[in-house]
Design a protein around this motif. Sequence first.
Motif, short mmCIF file in Angstrom:
data_model
loop_
_atom_site.label_atom_id
_atom_site.label_comp_id
_atom_site.label_asym_id
_atom_site.label_seq_id
_atom_site.Cartn_x
_atom_site.Cartn_y
_atom_site.Cartn_z
N GLN A 186 60.71 67.22 65.06
CA GLN A 186 60.08 68.07 64.03
C GLN A 186 59.49 67.25 62.89
OE1 GLN A 186 63.46 70.71 63.00
NE2 GLN A 186 62.05 72.34 63.53
N ASP A 187 59.96 66.00 62.75
CA ASP A 187 59.46 65.15 61.68
C ASP A 187 59.11 63.82 62.33
OD1 ASP A 187 58.90 63.70 59.44
OD2 ASP A 187 60.90 63.85 58.56
N ASP A 188 57.87 63.71 62.77
CA ASP A 188 57.48 62.60 63.65
C ASP A 188 57.48 61.24 62.98
OD1 ASP A 188 56.86 63.98 66.20
OD2 ASP A 188 55.51 65.11 64.93
N ASP A 189 57.37 61.21 61.66
CA ASP A 189 57.37 59.91 60.97
C ASP A 189 58.62 59.70 60.12
OD1 ASP A 189 56.84 61.78 59.07
OD2 ASP A 189 54.84 61.03 58.55
N ASN A 190 59.58 60.61 60.26
CA ASN A 190 60.86 60.48 59.54
C ASN A 190 60.70 60.30 58.04
OD1 ASN A 190 62.82 60.95 61.39
ND2 ASN A 190 63.72 58.91 61.33
N ASP A 191 59.75 61.02 57.46
CA ASP A 191 59.57 60.88 56.01
C ASP A 191 60.13 62.07 55.24
OD1 ASP A 191 57.75 62.87 56.56
OD2 ASP A 191 56.00 61.82 55.74
N ASN A 192 60.87 62.91 55.96
CA ASN A 192 61.50 64.11 55.37
C ASN A 192 60.50 65.21 55.02
OD1 ASN A 192 64.07 63.35 55.76
ND2 ASN A 192 64.61 63.03 53.60
N ILE A 193 59.27 65.06 55.47
CA ILE A 193 58.33 66.18 55.42
C ILE A 193 58.13 66.62 56.86
CG2 ILE A 193 56.07 67.03 54.67
CD1 ILE A 193 57.40 65.81 52.33
N PRO A 194 58.55 67.84 57.22
CA PRO A 194 58.35 68.28 58.60
C PRO A 194 56.87 68.19 58.99
CG PRO A 194 59.73 69.84 57.40
CD PRO A 194 59.19 68.86 56.39
N THR A 195 56.62 67.79 60.23
CA THR A 195 55.24 67.69 60.71
C THR A 195 54.45 68.96 60.42
OG1 THR A 195 55.71 66.06 62.41
CG2 THR A 195 53.85 67.52 62.83
N ALA A 196 55.09 70.11 60.59
CA ALA A 196 54.40 71.38 60.36
C ALA A 196 53.90 71.50 58.92
CB ALA A 196 55.34 72.55 60.68
N ASP A 197 54.52 70.75 57.99
CA ASP A 197 54.12 70.80 56.59
C ASP A 197 53.18 69.66 56.21
OD1 ASP A 197 55.60 73.08 56.04
OD2 ASP A 197 57.42 71.91 55.62
N GLU A 198 52.76 68.86 57.22
CA GLU A 198 51.86 67.73 56.92
C GLU A 198 50.44 68.02 57.38
OE1 GLU A 198 53.15 63.92 56.14
OE2 GLU A 198 54.88 64.01 57.49
N ASP A 199 50.13 69.31 57.51
CA ASP A 199 48.77 69.77 57.85
C ASP A 199 48.22 69.03 59.08
OD1 ASP A 199 46.69 71.45 57.51
OD2 ASP A 199 45.92 70.56 55.66
N ASN A 229 48.72 62.02 58.10
CA ASN A 229 49.97 62.18 57.34
C ASN A 229 51.20 62.43 58.21
OD1 ASN A 229 48.22 61.95 55.21
ND2 ASN A 229 48.99 63.75 54.11
N TYR A 230 51.04 63.20 59.29
CA TYR A 230 52.24 63.56 60.06
C TYR A 230 52.83 62.38 60.82
CZ TYR A 230 49.81 63.99 64.63
OH TYR A 230 49.13 63.75 65.80
N LEU A 231 52.05 61.27 60.89
CA LEU A 231 52.56 60.05 61.53
C LEU A 231 52.68 58.90 60.52
CD1 LEU A 231 50.48 60.12 64.85
CD2 LEU A 231 52.86 60.85 64.51
CA LIG Z 1 56.84 63.91 58.53
#
Ligand SMILES: [Ca+2]
Length: 328
Positions: A186-199, A229-231
């Motif tokens: 759910q968080d492909d880059d492990n930055d604590n922003i879920p991918t779904a929230d990274e547009d 952003n999601y990656l």
């Molecule tokens: Ca993320």
Amino acid sequence: MSNSFIFALKSIIMRQLLYIIFLVGFFYSCDDGDVFEVTLEFDQELELCIDANQGDNLLYDTKVNPAESLTLLFPINNNEEIFDPPEQNFEKILNIDGSNVMFNYRRYNGNPEDLICAVVPNPGTTIIEDYAAASGAEAVFMSSYEDDDNDGIPSEFEGRGEQAEDGSYPDAIDTDGDGIPNYIDQDDDNDNIPTADEDPDPDGDGDPSDALNTDFDSEMMAGSNILPNYLDNDDDGDGTLTINEDEDSDGSPLNDFDEEDEDPNTARYLNPNVSESFDAGAMETNEYTRTVRVRVTILEANIGIANLQTIDMGTYTLSIPLTGGLLD
Ligand SMILES: [Ca+2]
Ligand SMILES: [Ca+2]
Ligand SMILES: [Ca+2]
Ligand SMILES: [Ca+2]
């Protein structure tokens, strides 16, 4: 050949259909040994109800014009893996014995749903004909599954790669190296922003090629960060990881702003002019969904009025929420 034959019979009522199938099936089995496959005219989307008191599962399909049902009753115990398969294309065969495992074709004088699994059966509806498969028939369950993290990007766009013979995806990409491949992360880059929230897919067509990339500078293409952003674990490219732009360290940098900055409405992790580093909050638990499809085939069903070599009863679909995500 069997398909066109069945198509031509669509307007004929079921009793006649079964009768003719019987004759043709008999003819073929005597003739050249062809397997004659029959598809009864249900929608083949099976439903399940569980009778915990009796310890039974009931898979069924119904229709109203004419009012008929196909039902398969079998014990809950020792059959759990049918609905939670330990591997892809998991097969289980149950012998139909007319008591513990039963297959029935029934006709009604009203909607079958008035009776099947009804908490309060409709007294106006009754079964007018009931044909049970005799012993010797088999119920074959074939269970497969597909996992997805529902993060807004279809699995084929998350680097899942080709499926191996055992059903796994050995080449699946794991961008952040956390052991959870992207298609179930759910968080492909492990930055604590879920991918779904990274547009990840602004135009909503499923293809993330237009994903938001905050720190992409079109004027310096070559030196710019091409990761969307999601990656990207440093979304604004300010040298402070997104996970550390979490002022209250609550595990979500989404809600942290610098009110002193000239741009106080842009979150710190998207604001390259704000780069103070804080302790990272705890990671959210990864959750994804396993969609299990159970295909049910009845073999050698002698139901009295017809002898059907193969009944493609249909497919039952269920979703299982899972956490974690390490490959088996
Ligand atoms: Ca993320
Ligand atoms: Ca993902
Ligand atoms: Ca990111
Ligand atoms: Ca920043």
